[in-house]
Scaffold this motif. Structure first.
Motif, PDB file in Angstrom:
ATOM      1  N   ALA A 370      10.493 -10.937  34.615  1.00 43.44           N
ATOM      2  CA  ALA A 370      11.402 -11.845  35.323  1.00 43.44           C
ATOM      3  C   ALA A 370      11.303 -11.638  36.832  1.00 43.44           C
ATOM      4  O   ALA A 370      11.272 -12.603  37.614  1.00 43.44           O
ATOM      5  N   LEU A 403       9.308 -17.105  33.316  1.00 47.92           N
ATOM      6  CA  LEU A 403      10.721 -16.781  33.537  1.00 47.92           C
ATOM      7  C   LEU A 403      11.567 -17.188  32.341  1.00 47.92           C
ATOM      8  O   LEU A 403      12.507 -16.467  31.963  1.00 47.92           O
ATOM      9  N   LEU A 407      13.769 -14.422  30.295  1.00 43.55           N
ATOM     10  CA  LEU A 407      15.224 -14.572  30.239  1.00 43.55           C
ATOM     11  C   LEU A 407      15.709 -14.730  28.800  1.00 43.55           C
ATOM     12  O   LEU A 407      16.773 -14.191  28.438  1.00 43.55           O
TER      13      LEU A 407
END
Length: 550
Positions: A370, A403, A407
């Motif tokens: 991330a 990402l 996440l």
């Protein structure tokens, strides 16, 4: 006459002194061969050599540093990881007169720290070079922080713990304020320094109390033996001080105040290292001190850690909902993640400890993945605001996909690696009857999924006309700049391990279980805890049966 008779004996004193000096090196060699066991810190030695070479190369100028420092760091950290693999399941021998122990638990956490540094460096070269900061100095300070964290994972003496802790802390202060042209970086370093200095003073005071209780010994074995027969208010005070130090290092509520400001103001690669490497060292310290020394007070410190875990999971995930920048959101997320890991620590079972090791390894890849995406977005746009990610899928599919997967893994969505890590933690907590922690963990996991998916929705669902101004002015994607190739390699590696690691997680499960079964300290704690439970059941009063009442 007696005085004159004694003169020959007096004249022999210099010869005796010379003879004693001649035998001193032999005694020193005997201690070195029997108890020094310097091979235990061979991984740290490789990193130290890389650190020194980086400093020497930096003296040759910035152009030479940019060219040679990255491969030197890779060689040092790669060698350290290979040497750590060779130490796995080797016979245990105390090192440096009992101040360091390279058991499987220490090897596992040291590997997490070294891997976090390697990935942090890979994603940081372009960021540091673009900021105009010296690359050689940055790498040397980060390697020094790595040394402190790795020594902290295996320290078994109060003095070596304090030296390792301060090595990590002072290096972290320097890294937080490394962007000297940025006022926020200086503010973050000052706040970190003030709070960290207070935490160091608290630990020193608690260590001095433990030193007094042992009657003059700093070894953790001696401290544990002394605490078995000591139940004084001084012991309770020492426990509180030690627990406060541990809670500060892992950023647990209410010792978390430094985390959001430091994360927001510090350079993003530094935040990536602190979120994983420093936290892993903090949990290793918690196991060494609380499980190794305060095993007879496990009811007390487990109760305190239950409160800390509930507060961390609740506050970290709830406050993260209101954040508008990525780094502050991940700062509060890391507080919540520390609460999840504490479930395994409170359990005190073999599954609980193994779940801690497994989740820290999983957290390494999904969190650094991330941060790699955040750094890449920041390099291309100069922004960190969540609203500026709107419509990003149109311009940069790699950041959007990477990402999103990281996440989702942090939120515990199957089949990501983070899902299996959380399931293992919740399973261990439920089996140990920690129902409050498991229920709070499940509820706060749902809350965390909301703010993680909000970012994904911002990137993917927005229509082209709803894209942010930053995305509309997104520059052309280029990978031929210095440092961008390693950033892309680290990003792809973290995303792949996060996405595929959940499906192929059996080797990781086996590794975590072996780390616990190969650590005598943890096995002794598990056995003593089982013996206490058996004793409590045996002495419990038996309720009268209806037949006896009749």
């Amino acid at each position: 006459m007696d005085l004159f008779g004694a003169l020959p004996a007096l004249t022999e004193l210099p010869h005796l002194a010379v003879a004693s000096l001649a035998t001193a090196p032999a005694i020193g060699l005997g201690i070195t061969a029997a108890q020094l066991n310097s091979g235990a810190i061979a991984p740290e030695a490789a990193i130290l050599i890389a650190l020194l070479i980086c400093l020497l190369v930096d003296l040759a100028g910035e152009e030479a540093a940019i060219r040679w420092v990255p491969p030197i760091c890779y060689a040092g950290l790669g060698t350290a990881l290979v040497l750590l693999a060779l130490q796995w399941n080797t016979p245990l021998e105390p090192s440096f007169l009992g101040s360091f122990l390279a058991d499987d638990l220490a090897v596992a956490f040291r590997a997490v720290v070294a891997a976090s540094t390697l990935l942090s460096l890979m994603i940081s070269w372009r960021y540091v070079e673009r900021s105009g900061s010296p690359v050689g100095e940055y790498a040397a300070i980060l390697l020094a922080a790595t040394l402190g964290a790795m020594f902290l994972c295996g320290s078994t003496d109060l003095v070596s713990i304090f030296v390792s802790l301060e090595t990590l802390s002072v290096s972290s202060y320097l890294l937080s304020g490394y962007m000297k042209r940025d006022a926020r970086s200086g503010e973050a370093a000052l706040k970190y320094l003030l709070v960290g200095s207070a935490a160091a003073a608290v630990f020193l005071y608690g260590a001095s109390l433990l030193y007094g209780l042992t009657g003059g010994s700093t070894g953790l074995d001696a401290v544990g033996l002394a605490l078995q027969t000591s139940a004084t208010p001084v012991t309770a005070l020492a426990l509180v001080f030690v627990l406060a130090t541990v809670a500060f290092k892992i950023a647990a509520v209410p010792f978390h105040q430094w985390t959001p400001d430091v994360y927001e103001g510090s350079p993003t690669p530094v935040v990536a290292f602190l979120s994983v490497g420093s936290k892993a060292a903090g949990f290793a310290l918690a196991l060494r001190l609380l499980v190794g020394c305060f095993d007879t007070f496990d009811t007390q410190w487990k109760l305190l850690f239950t409160v800390l875990a509930v507060l961390s999971m609740t506050l970290g995930n709830v406050v993260a909902l209101a954040q508008t920048t990525m780094k502050r959101m991940l700062a509060y997320s890391s507080i919540g993640q520390a609460g999840f890991v504490m479930i395994g620590l409170v359990c005190g079972t073999e599954d609980g400890y193994a779940a801690m090791v497994l989740y820290m390894a999983a957290y390494l890849f999904m969190n650094l993945g991330a941060f790699a995406c955040i750094i890449l977005f920041s390099l291309r746009t100069g922004s960190d605001r969540i609203s500026d990610y709107a419509g990003l899928y149109q311009k940069d599919p790699l950041i959007t996909l990477g990402l999103s997967l990281c996440l989702l893994s942090l939120g515990g969505i199957p089949p990501m690696l983070g899902f299996f890590g959380k399931i293992y933690l919740f399973f261990a907590g439920w089996a140990d009857h920690q129902y409050l922690l498991v229920v709070v963990g499940l509820i706060t996991s749902v809350v965390s999924i909301y703010y993680y998916i909000s970012v994904i929705k911002m990137m993917v669902v927005k229509e082209p006309q709803e894209a942010s101004d930053v995305v509309k002015a997104y520059p052309a994607i280029t990978w031929n700049l210095a440092g961008m190739g390693t950033l892309r390699t680290a990003l792809v590696a973290c995303v792949l391990i996060t996405a595929v690691g959940g499906v192929l997680s059996n080797p990781l499960f086996s590794w975590a279980n072996e780390a616990v079964t190969g650590t005598p300290m943890l096995q002794q704690s598990i056995a003593s805890s089982a013996a206490r439970e058996a004793t409590a059941i045996a002495v419990a009063p038996v309720p009268p049966t209806p037949a006896l009442l009749g």
